[in-house]
Design a protein around this motif. Structure first.
Motif, PDB file in Angstrom:
ATOM      1  N   GLY A  38       0.798  -1.221   0.000  1.00 36.50           N
ATOM      2  CA  GLY A  38       0.000   0.000   0.000  1.00 36.50           C
ATOM      3  C   GLY A  38       0.827   1.265   0.000  1.00 36.50           C
ATOM      4  N   THR A  39       2.133   1.137   0.036  1.00 43.30           N
ATOM      5  CA  THR A  39       3.037   2.290   0.017  1.00 43.30           C
ATOM      6  C   THR A  39       3.777   2.311  -1.310  1.00 43.30           C
ATOM      7  N   ARG A  40       3.907   3.510  -1.874  1.00 43.65           N
ATOM      8  CA  ARG A  40       4.681   3.664  -3.110  1.00 43.65           C
ATOM      9  C   ARG A  40       6.141   3.897  -2.757  1.00 43.65           C
ATOM     10  N   PHE A  41       7.031   3.250  -3.497  1.00 44.93           N
ATOM     11  CA  PHE A  41       8.464   3.385  -3.262  1.00 44.93           C
ATOM     12  C   PHE A  41       9.136   3.930  -4.527  1.00 44.93           C
ATOM     13  N   VAL A  42      10.155   4.756  -4.311  1.00 46.90           N
ATOM     14  CA  VAL A  42      10.930   5.340  -5.407  1.00 46.90           C
ATOM     15  C   VAL A  42      12.390   4.998  -5.183  1.00 46.90           C
ATOM     16  N   LEU A  43      12.975   4.259  -6.099  1.00 49.73           N
ATOM     17  CA  LEU A  43      14.394   3.889  -5.987  1.00 49.73           C
ATOM     18  C   LEU A  43      15.255   5.016  -6.522  1.00 49.73           C
ATOM     19  N   ASP A  44      16.037   5.623  -5.646  1.00 52.09           N
ATOM     20  CA  ASP A  44      16.932   6.708  -6.050  1.00 52.09           C
ATOM     21  C   ASP A  44      18.179   6.149  -6.732  1.00 52.09           C
ATOM     22  N   HIS A  45      18.628   6.844  -7.785  1.00 48.40           N
ATOM     23  CA  HIS A  45      19.912   6.569  -8.438  1.00 48.40           C
ATOM     24  C   HIS A  45      20.045   5.121  -8.912  1.00 48.40           C
ATOM     25  N   LEU A  46      18.908   4.479  -9.188  1.00 47.35           N
ATOM     26  CA  LEU A  46      18.893   3.076  -9.623  1.00 47.35           C
ATOM     27  C   LEU A  46      19.621   2.146  -8.656  1.00 47.35           C
ATOM     28  N   GLY A  47      19.676   2.540  -7.379  1.00 46.27           N
ATOM     29  CA  GLY A  47      20.361   1.683  -6.413  1.00 46.27           C
ATOM     30  C   GLY A  47      21.867   1.695  -6.545  1.00 46.27           C
ATOM     31  N   LYS A  48      22.412   2.746  -7.143  1.00 38.29           N
ATOM     32  CA  LYS A  48      23.865   2.959  -7.226  1.00 38.29           C
ATOM     33  C   LYS A  48      24.607   1.805  -7.908  1.00 38.29           C
ATOM     34  N   PRO A  49      24.362   1.578  -9.189  1.00 44.13           N
ATOM     35  CA  PRO A  49      25.069   0.496  -9.884  1.00 44.13           C
ATOM     36  C   PRO A  49      26.586   0.680  -9.781  1.00 44.13           C
ATOM     37  N   PRO A  50      27.316  -0.403  -9.506  1.00 50.26           N
ATOM     38  CA  PRO A  50      28.761  -0.300  -9.258  1.00 50.26           C
ATOM     39  C   PRO A  50      29.555  -0.136 -10.551  1.00 50.26           C
ATOM     40  N   LEU A  51      29.431   1.021 -11.182  1.00 46.12           N
ATOM     41  CA  LEU A  51      30.082   1.250 -12.470  1.00 46.12           C
ATOM     42  C   LEU A  51      31.598   1.186 -12.364  1.00 46.12           C
ATOM     43  N   ALA A  52      32.151   1.589 -11.236  1.00 40.91           N
ATOM     44  CA  ALA A  52      33.608   1.611 -11.098  1.00 40.91           C
ATOM     45  C   ALA A  52      34.193   0.203 -11.200  1.00 40.91           C
ATOM     46  N   SER A  53      33.463  -0.786 -10.678  1.00 38.31           N
ATOM     47  CA  SER A  53      33.961  -2.166 -10.736  1.00 38.31           C
ATOM     48  C   SER A  53      33.680  -2.806 -12.088  1.00 38.31           C
ATOM     49  N   ASP A  97      31.264  -4.729 -12.749  1.00 39.03           N
ATOM     50  CA  ASP A  97      30.528  -5.978 -12.562  1.00 39.03           C
ATOM     51  C   ASP A  97      29.102  -5.642 -12.130  1.00 39.03           C
ATOM     52  N   LEU A  98      28.182  -5.639 -13.080  1.00 42.37           N
ATOM     53  CA  LEU A  98      26.813  -5.224 -12.797  1.00 42.37           C
ATOM     54  C   LEU A  98      25.842  -6.395 -12.723  1.00 42.37           C
ATOM     55  N   ALA A  99      26.333  -7.628 -12.778  1.00 36.21           N
ATOM     56  CA  ALA A  99      25.438  -8.779 -12.869  1.00 36.21           C
ATOM     57  C   ALA A  99      24.497  -8.880 -11.674  1.00 36.21           C
ATOM     58  N   ALA A 100      25.031  -8.838 -10.469  1.00 36.24           N
ATOM     59  CA  ALA A 100      24.187  -8.948  -9.275  1.00 36.24           C
ATOM     60  C   ALA A 100      23.250  -7.759  -9.179  1.00 36.24           C
ATOM     61  N   TRP A 101      23.780  -6.569  -9.460  1.00 36.50           N
ATOM     62  CA  TRP A 101      22.937  -5.366  -9.426  1.00 36.50           C
ATOM     63  C   TRP A 101      21.782  -5.488 -10.415  1.00 36.50           C
ATOM     64  N   ARG A 102      22.036  -5.945 -11.623  1.00 40.10           N
ATOM     65  CA  ARG A 102      20.977  -6.088 -12.633  1.00 40.10           C
ATOM     66  C   ARG A 102      19.886  -7.039 -12.146  1.00 40.10           C
ATOM     67  N   SER A 103      20.289  -8.149 -11.559  1.00 40.53           N
ATOM     68  CA  SER A 103      19.327  -9.123 -11.060  1.00 40.53           C
ATOM     69  C   SER A 103      18.462  -8.538  -9.948  1.00 40.53           C
ATOM     70  N   ASP A 104      19.104  -7.816  -9.027  1.00 40.99           N
ATOM     71  CA  ASP A 104      18.367  -7.224  -7.911  1.00 40.99           C
ATOM     72  C   ASP A 104      17.466  -6.090  -8.385  1.00 40.99           C
ATOM     73  N   LEU A 105      17.923  -5.336  -9.385  1.00 47.25           N
ATOM     74  CA  LEU A 105      17.079  -4.276  -9.942  1.00 47.25           C
ATOM     75  C   LEU A 105      15.841  -4.879 -10.610  1.00 47.25           C
ATOM     76  N   ALA A 106      16.023  -5.959 -11.322  1.00 43.95           N
ATOM     77  CA  ALA A 106      14.899  -6.609 -11.987  1.00 43.95           C
ATOM     78  C   ALA A 106      13.866  -7.097 -10.973  1.00 43.95           C
ATOM     79  N   ALA A 107      14.333  -7.568  -9.809  1.00 41.73           N
ATOM     80  CA  ALA A 107      13.405  -8.012  -8.770  1.00 41.73           C
ATOM     81  C   ALA A 107      12.560  -6.858  -8.265  1.00 41.73           C
ATOM     82  N   LEU A 108      13.163  -5.703  -8.097  1.00 38.82           N
ATOM     83  CA  LEU A 108      12.392  -4.520  -7.698  1.00 38.82           C
ATOM     84  C   LEU A 108      11.422  -4.110  -8.798  1.00 38.82           C
ATOM     85  N   GLY A 109      11.857  -4.214 -10.029  1.00 40.74           N
ATOM     86  CA  GLY A 109      11.011  -3.830 -11.152  1.00 40.74           C
ATOM     87  C   GLY A 109       9.760  -4.670 -11.278  1.00 40.74           C
ATOM     88  N   ARG A 110       9.781  -5.868 -10.724  1.00 40.99           N
ATOM     89  CA  ARG A 110       8.596  -6.735 -10.781  1.00 40.99           C
ATOM     90  C   ARG A 110       7.523  -6.328  -9.778  1.00 40.99           C
TER      91      ARG A 110
END
Length: 284
Positions: free
Chosen positions: A161-176, A178-191
């Protein structure tokens, strides 16, 4: 096309200290920023207005930001209240009537990524506060580190019942890189239908001075796949964007990365999603 900036900051450090600002590496933001500075930046970039976002877990800062809402440069405030406390009482302290949201307050955020307890979002008392926000029609901004994304999804799922807004896409680790885990976790939120996300603050996660459009392509494409244009919104992260080649470069990059979208889809990202999420409820 209307451009509404869903994520900007202002601060006066005498009242709202920013101890994280390093004078050496962050000289471009090592000062106070007021409404006049924001208005000048908006005019130069062709931005029609902005939502101010808290930078301190302090009720006094939220009160000061609410005083700046003018319906032009500043359309509203994503402020702070102690979700483990009496939310209704704090809203009254900010100028709301009994059971009402103060004029200009359009959302709530807590600096969960800096909280000494990385599991803060999962506390039962916080959950009760999130439910109170849902009852009031106030969205909650999630500012989290990549490792906190699974918890963010768990919390959003538990409070439909609460709306959530993810800021900054959850800070993808661009410096490293390696975005695989981040992509998977972002997709879970997107569902989750009660979650939207901000295209904001991405370049600061990579090479501040040397980032390119291609560096940002993977996270933006992942966000489009996870949320679609109707659940994404533009944010400048001003004035922090001054650290990363500036507002014009970020806007140009985002327009390039969204170039294949239809006109209606771009309109959603650059204004419509933010208007619907923050300005369309009973508190508007």
């Amino acid at each position: 096309m209307t451009v509404l900036d869903a994520h900007a900051h202002l601060w006066t450090r005498a009242s709202t200290p920013q101890p994280w600002i390093d004078p050496g590496s962050m000289a471009a933001i090592d000062r106070d920023f007021g409404v006049a500075d924001l208005g000048e930046a908006q005019q130069a970039a062709g931005i029609d207005g902005a939502l101010l976002v808290q930078s301190s877990n302090d009720l006094r800062e939220t009160r000061d930001l609410l005083a700046l809402v003018d319906g032009a440069a500043v359309r509203g405030v994503v402020g702070w209240v102690d979700l483990e406390g009496d939310v209704a009482q704090q809203l009254e302290e900010l100028g709301g009537g009994a059971g009402e949201v103060p004029a200009g307050l359009v959302g709530i955020r807590h600096l969960a990524h800096q909280d000494p307890d990385p599991q803060w979002l999962g506390r039962p008392a916080v959950g009760r506060g999130l439910d109170a926000l849902g009852d009031l029609g106030l969205p909650f901004d999630l500012v989290v580190l990549p490792a906190q994304l699974p918890l963010a999804a768990e919390v959003a799922r538990a409070h439909p019942g609460t709306r959530f807004v993810l800021d900054h896409l959850g800070k993808p680790p661009l410096a490293s890189g390696d975005l695989a885990a981040w992509r998977s976790d972002l997709a879970a939120l997107g569902r989750l239908d009660n979650v939207v996300a901000k295209l904001s603050g991405l370049a600061i996660e990579g090479d501040w001075a040397g980032w390119t459009v291609d560096d940002l392509r993977e996270p933006v494409e992942a966000a489009l796949a996870a949320f679609g244009p109707s659940r994404l919104m533009f944010g400048s992260d001003w004035p922090l964007v001054r650290l990363t080649r500036g507002l014009d470069a970020w806007l140009e990059a985002l327009r390039t990365l969204l170039g294949d979208l239809s006109g209606d889809e771009r309109a959603a990202v650059f204004a419509g999603t933010a208007e619907r999420t923050y300005l369309g409820g009973p508190h508007a």
